[in-house]
Design a protein around this motif. Structure first.
Motif, PDB file in Angstrom:
ATOM      1  N   ALA A   1       0.818  -1.218   0.000  1.00 19.85           N
ATOM      2  CA  ALA A   1       0.000   0.000   0.000  1.00 19.85           C
ATOM      3  C   ALA A   1       0.846   1.260   0.000  1.00 19.85           C
ATOM      4  N   LEU A   2       2.051   1.163   0.579  1.00 19.12           N
ATOM      5  CA  LEU A   2       2.905   2.356   0.723  1.00 19.12           C
ATOM      6  C   LEU A   2       4.067   2.370  -0.260  1.00 19.12           C
ATOM      7  N   MET A   3       4.138   1.361  -1.132  1.00 21.33           N
ATOM      8  CA  MET A   3       5.302   1.198  -2.003  1.00 21.33           C
ATOM      9  C   MET A   3       5.540   2.413  -2.901  1.00 21.33           C
ATOM     10  N   ALA A   4       4.467   3.044  -3.357  1.00 18.92           N
ATOM     11  CA  ALA A   4       4.625   4.157  -4.305  1.00 18.92           C
ATOM     12  C   ALA A   4       5.093   5.439  -3.637  1.00 18.92           C
ATOM     13  N   LEU A   5       5.096   5.488  -2.304  1.00 17.21           N
ATOM     14  CA  LEU A   5       5.493   6.698  -1.581  1.00 17.21           C
ATOM     15  C   LEU A   5       6.958   6.586  -1.163  1.00 17.21           C
ATOM     16  N   GLU A   6       7.815   7.308  -1.869  1.00 19.90           N
ATOM     17  CA  GLU A   6       9.255   7.171  -1.650  1.00 19.90           C
ATOM     18  C   GLU A   6       9.646   7.503  -0.215  1.00 19.90           C
ATOM     19  N   GLN A   7       8.982   8.503   0.385  1.00 17.39           N
ATOM     20  CA  GLN A   7       9.359   8.920   1.730  1.00 17.39           C
ATOM     21  C   GLN A   7       8.971   7.889   2.799  1.00 17.39           C
ATOM     22  N   LEU A   8       8.196   6.868   2.420  1.00 17.75           N
ATOM     23  CA  LEU A   8       7.791   5.829   3.376  1.00 17.75           C
ATOM     24  C   LEU A   8       8.440   4.476   3.070  1.00 17.75           C
ATOM     25  N   THR A   9       9.511   4.470   2.292  1.00 18.94           N
ATOM     26  CA  THR A   9      10.160   3.206   1.911  1.00 18.94           C
ATOM     27  C   THR A   9      10.652   2.449   3.139  1.00 18.94           C
ATOM     28  N   LYS A  10      11.371   3.129   4.041  1.00 15.27           N
ATOM     29  CA  LYS A  10      11.891   2.457   5.238  1.00 15.27           C
ATOM     30  C   LYS A  10      10.763   1.991   6.145  1.00 15.27           C
ATOM     31  N   ALA A  11       9.764   2.839   6.320  1.00  6.18           N
ATOM     32  CA  ALA A  11       8.637   2.476   7.177  1.00  6.18           C
ATOM     33  C   ALA A  11       7.900   1.263   6.621  1.00  6.18           C
ATOM     34  N   SER A  12       7.737   1.201   5.280  1.00  2.32           N
ATOM     35  CA  SER A  12       7.014   0.072   4.689  1.00  2.32           C
ATOM     36  C   SER A  12       7.770  -1.238   4.898  1.00  2.32           C
ATOM     37  N   LEU A  13       9.112  -1.196   4.905  1.00  3.15           N
ATOM     38  CA  LEU A  13       9.902  -2.405   5.156  1.00  3.15           C
ATOM     39  C   LEU A  13       9.720  -2.874   6.601  1.00  3.15           C
ATOM     40  N   MET A  14       9.672  -1.930   7.551  1.00  2.00           N
ATOM     41  CA  MET A  14       9.409  -2.308   8.949  1.00  2.00           C
ATOM     42  C   MET A  14       8.017  -2.925   9.082  1.00  2.00           C
ATOM     43  N   ILE A  15       7.047  -2.369   8.354  1.00  5.41           N
ATOM     44  CA  ILE A  15       5.680  -2.893   8.416  1.00  5.41           C
ATOM     45  C   ILE A  15       5.635  -4.330   7.900  1.00  5.41           C
ATOM     46  N   ARG A  16       6.381  -4.630   6.831  1.00  8.34           N
ATOM     47  CA  ARG A  16       6.405  -5.997   6.291  1.00  8.34           C
ATOM     48  C   ARG A  16       6.932  -6.988   7.321  1.00  8.34           C
ATOM     49  N   HIS A  17       7.919  -6.586   8.118  1.00  5.13           N
ATOM     50  CA  HIS A  17       8.636  -7.544   8.968  1.00  5.13           C
ATOM     51  C   HIS A  17       8.312  -7.429  10.464  1.00  5.13           C
ATOM     52  N   HIS A  18       7.278  -6.656  10.855  1.00  9.45           N
ATOM     53  CA  HIS A  18       7.067  -6.457  12.296  1.00  9.45           C
ATOM     54  C   HIS A  18       6.455  -7.676  12.993  1.00  9.45           C
ATOM     55  N   HIS A  19       6.122  -8.734  12.225  1.00  8.53           N
ATOM     56  CA  HIS A  19       5.672  -9.989  12.837  1.00  8.53           C
ATOM     57  C   HIS A  19       6.698 -11.107  12.669  1.00  8.53           C
ATOM     58  N   GLU A  20       7.918 -10.775  12.242  1.00  7.97           N
ATOM     59  CA  GLU A  20       9.011 -11.754  12.279  1.00  7.97           C
ATOM     60  C   GLU A  20       9.388 -12.016  13.741  1.00  7.97           C
TER      61      GLU A  20
END
Length: 441
Positions: free
Chosen positions: A283-302
């Motif tokens: 959902a956030l992939m197209a927003l460059e300023q949220l790239t790092k945040a989107s990666l944390m969101i993907r992995h916060h249940h690891e």
């Protein structure tokens, strides 16, 4: 060529400038006001009586009206009371040359006057009051537009009931459109990007239930943990943004999956639920300023031991921000009942987090968590609830300031000045209810 009479506004070409109307029975006063605002970017109208002013209101919208208090036939107070009833969105200002306190108070109460000015006026003060009044109206109109948008989005969320994969794709596109709209609002209102993120977090939590307030609590704790672990201010801010948006992928899920504790989901529902981390990143992939945040969101249940999802990462392969979010998210979820079968009290939730150090959670993140929560003790409050009448310039908001329906007005840590305090008064007066105000002690 014959000039077009001023009263025939319906024949004039469309004009995007704010429309202001001056009402006074003295021609010299109206002439002075025309000269004062001749170089301004306003469409200036004048009327020498209440009757003529009401006729102009019938011909088209007027953004602001300034009326003399004492006029023959109908007073300024009576005129503005009538304007309030028929055209409530018009900002109202009273102009008086008489030190009649009772009449002024009555005008303010009956007509909900924005300000009153005395004759003779100070030109700089007069133009400043008009400018500020129009700015308040613009801000109020924009908030009404955004509140309407939120209601529309919420209705659409509730109507989705079939084809989950298609629903996720539609919701992703909807989220991206909403982020674009909020980004536009951010530019027009000159707000920070973080404020726009907080507005969108309120939209995520419109579904209510146990999710309400969860994202903001997780974001606050995660940021403090990141600072305790020595992350830079920028990295700690990234962690906080990821905390605000970490549940964005749940927007496409049915209420059943969101409201059922994770441990009670069957294998099919659990597999569907676990897609929310990947959907959140998408959902956030197209927003460059949220790239790092989107990666944390993907992995916060690891999990630290490699038994988590979606990718089964372990140890330092999990982004540090995601390891922090895992602790903050589970601590709140244990207490709101979305993780285990029954909600835990704060003390028991602390014990569960500590017991999983080195297994589910990064030991360093758990140590930072222990220092912040103080074992089982409740955090010491550094804030105080106040009424708007107690606000003073220089006070700093200890919490985000929201309306009753969750719309963000001012972000936490915003310093108040006289202008903002006046806008808070005006908003409470328009909404006819007090706002929840918290300032640092």
């Amino acid at each position: 060529m014959e000039a077009t009479p001023p009263s025939e506004r319906e024949q004039e070409a469309p004009d995007a400038r704010p429309v202001i109307l001056f009402v006074d029975d003295e021609a010299n006063i109206l002439s002075s006001l025309r000269r004062l605002f001749r170089s301004s970017n306003y469409n200036v109208l004048t009327a020498n009586s209440a009757r003529e002013a009401l006729g102009l209101f019938e011909q088209g919208p007027i953004d602001l009206v300034v009326s003399d208090m004492r006029m023959p036939e109908q007073s300024g107070a009576e005129l503005l009371t009538q304007v309030k009833g028929q055209w409530p969105n018009t900002v109202r200002i009273i102009l008086t040359g008489h030190a009649d306190l009772s009449d002024t108070i009555r005008a303010i109460n009956s007509g909900e006057i924005y300000r009153y000015l005395l004759k003779p006026w100070n030109d700089e003060e007069f133009t400043g009051v008009v400018r500020d009044a129009l700015a308040v109206k613009s801000l109020r109109d924009e908030k009404e537009r955004l509140e309407k948008l939120v209601r529309q989005q919420n209705a659409e969320l509730q109507s989705l009931n079939s084809n989950l994969e298609e629903k996720v794709r539609e919701r992703t596109a909807e989220v991206q459109r909403t982020m674009g709209l909020l980004s536009t609002a951010h530019e027009s209102l000159k707000k920070s990007f973080l404020t726009s993120i907080k507005v969108f977090t309120a939209l995520i939590e419109q579904r209510g239930g146990t999710i309400a307030g969860h994202s903001r609590r997780v974001a606050d704790l995660a940021k403090k943990m990141a600072q305790e672990m020595g992350l830079s201010d920028n990295d700690a801010q990234e962690v906080m943004v990821a905390g605000l948006l970490h549940d964005i992928g749940k927007l496409g899920l049915p209420d059943k999956l969101i409201q059922t504790p994770y441990v009670l989901l069957n294998s099919t529902d659990r597999a569907e639920f676990e897609k929310h981390t990947v959907n959140g990143q998408a959902a956030l992939m197209a927003l460059e300023q949220l790239t790092k945040a989107s990666l944390m969101i993907r992995h916060h249940h690891e999990r630290y031991d490699g038994k988590g999802y979606p990718d089964g990462l372990a140890l330092d392969r999990i982004p540090i921000g995601a390891r922090i979010l895992a602790v903050a998210n589970d601590f709140d979820s244990l207490q709101n009942g979305t993780l285990e079968e029954h909600p835990l009290n704060r003390s028991d939730a602390v014990k569960v987090i500590i017991s999983q150090s080195g297994k589910r959670y990064d030991p360093n993140a758990v140590e930072a968590f222990k220092l912040l929560v103080g074992g089982e003790a409740e955090p010491v409050s550094t804030e105080a609830a106040v009424r708007s009448a107690e606000l003073k310039p220089g006070m700093i908001l200890a919490r985000d300031l929201h309306t009753a329906n969750g719309m963000l007005l001012l972000a936490k840590d915003h310093a108040l000045d006289e202008r903002l305090i006046g806008q808070i008064f005006q908003f409470e007066r328009s909404a006819r209810q007090p706002l929840p105000l918290f300032i640092y002690r």
